[in-house]
Design a protein around this motif. Sequence first.
Motif, PDB file in Angstrom:
ATOM      1  N   ASP A 166     -14.098  -2.208   4.400  1.00 40.89           N
ATOM      2  CA  ASP A 166     -12.770  -2.332   4.773  1.00 40.89           C
ATOM      3  C   ASP A 166     -12.713  -3.755   5.829  1.00 40.89           C
ATOM      4  OD1 ASP A 166     -12.110  -0.018   4.031  1.00 40.89           O
ATOM      5  OD2 ASP A 166     -12.274   1.082   5.884  1.00 40.89           O
ATOM      6  N   LEU A 167     -11.356  -4.354   5.473  1.00 41.30           N
ATOM      7  CA  LEU A 167     -11.080  -5.669   6.544  1.00 41.30           C
ATOM      8  C   LEU A 167     -10.097  -5.166   7.422  1.00 41.30           C
ATOM      9  CD1 LEU A 167     -10.455  -8.220   3.465  1.00 41.30           C
ATOM     10  CD2 LEU A 167     -12.511  -7.598   4.467  1.00 41.30           C
ATOM     11  N   VAL A 168     -10.410  -5.677   8.690  1.00 42.42           N
ATOM     12  CA  VAL A 168      -9.747  -5.090   9.756  1.00 42.42           C
ATOM     13  C   VAL A 168      -8.618  -6.022  10.000  1.00 42.42           C
ATOM     14  CG1 VAL A 168      -9.784  -4.291  12.270  1.00 42.42           C
ATOM     15  CG2 VAL A 168     -11.704  -3.822  10.691  1.00 42.42           C
ATOM     16  N   SER A 202      -7.447  -3.217   5.329  1.00 39.94           N
ATOM     17  CA  SER A 202      -7.132  -3.380   3.996  1.00 39.94           C
ATOM     18  C   SER A 202      -8.505  -2.787   3.450  1.00 39.94           C
ATOM     19  CB  SER A 202      -6.723  -4.799   3.781  1.00 39.94           C
ATOM     20  OG  SER A 202      -5.608  -5.098   4.385  1.00 39.94           O
ATOM     21  N   ARG A 203      -8.109  -2.232   2.238  1.00 42.05           N
ATOM     22  CA  ARG A 203      -9.329  -1.353   1.407  1.00 42.05           C
ATOM     23  C   ARG A 203      -9.192  -1.837   0.099  1.00 42.05           C
ATOM     24  NH1 ARG A 203     -10.578   4.536   2.748  1.00 42.05           N
ATOM     25  NH2 ARG A 203     -10.995   3.397   4.762  1.00 42.05           N
ATOM     26  N   LYS A 204     -10.048  -2.395  -0.714  1.00 41.58           N
ATOM     27  CA  LYS A 204     -10.012  -2.886  -2.153  1.00 41.58           C
ATOM     28  C   LYS A 204     -10.663  -1.442  -2.823  1.00 41.58           C
ATOM     29  CE  LYS A 204     -11.271  -6.444  -5.392  1.00 41.58           C
ATOM     30  NZ  LYS A 204     -11.834  -7.815  -5.643  1.00 41.58           N
ATOM     31  N   GLU A 205      -9.632  -1.136  -3.574  1.00 44.93           N
ATOM     32  CA  GLU A 205     -10.225  -0.118  -4.571  1.00 44.93           C
ATOM     33  C   GLU A 205     -11.374  -0.377  -5.400  1.00 44.93           C
ATOM     34  OE1 GLU A 205      -8.873   2.760  -4.171  1.00 44.93           O
ATOM     35  OE2 GLU A 205      -7.005   2.202  -2.821  1.00 44.93           O
ATOM     36  N   GLU A 206     -12.180   0.829  -5.451  1.00 47.95           N
ATOM     37  CA  GLU A 206     -13.338   0.602  -6.331  1.00 47.95           C
ATOM     38  C   GLU A 206     -13.135   0.191  -7.813  1.00 47.95           C
ATOM     39  OE1 GLU A 206     -16.509   3.614  -6.031  1.00 47.95           O
ATOM     40  OE2 GLU A 206     -16.401   3.475  -3.775  1.00 47.95           O
TER      41      GLU A 206
END
Length: 237
Positions: A166-168, A202-206
Amino acid sequence: MGDNIHAPTVASGPTSGPVQRDWSKLSMPDLMQEKEKIEGELSALSTVLNSHGVTMRSTLTTFDGFPRDDIDIPQVRATRVRMIHLQNDHKQVMQHLEKGLHAHFAQLQQAQASATTNGTSVPSTAPPVAPPISVADASALGTPFAKVNSVEPRSPADQAGLQAGDLVRAFGSVHWLNHERLSKVAEVVQQNEGRAVLVKVSRKEEGGSQTTELELQLTPRRNWGGRGLLGCHLVPL
């Protein structure tokens, strides 16, 4: 034996002195890097003054006007001068960062002012006006400043929903312009033990390129079965 034990290694920061830098030519990412360099060197120089037991305002003479013999006066003076230059540089950099934020919001408003009528874009005749903004409002831009490197199972971070990778973008009141190498995150954690802190990530989907924006409630606490108050490891970007 000529080494001075009061002089820690200080990373070289932005050039300060008679030659003034043209900060206006730097991009926002470059300005952020300069800000980090300046703050890093100021922190290191502060340790030099602390090692002598003085501050920027401490007197360097005795009560009867003689130079103090318990400190290295030339080094203290040189350190203070360097810190003054750096503080001036920091002020300039922050001013240009604020200008960049104004320009960013002006562009957003201009894009929003273009209405779509019957599939045709109709630009607004009124010139865009950037809303008032300060560095404190920078979190609205949501630029990531840290990455979650690991999360311990059953920890406060795990229970809040944080995941490795996750990116804070925001941690309470801390954002990309004021995190000071994550030291401010540590302060927020210590000051909010047992109280929920809003964390934007921000979370990049797998397996895909899509990114999801999340707002999580993280409550720092002890005695969860592991070390620290969060149970996760953050690294600055």
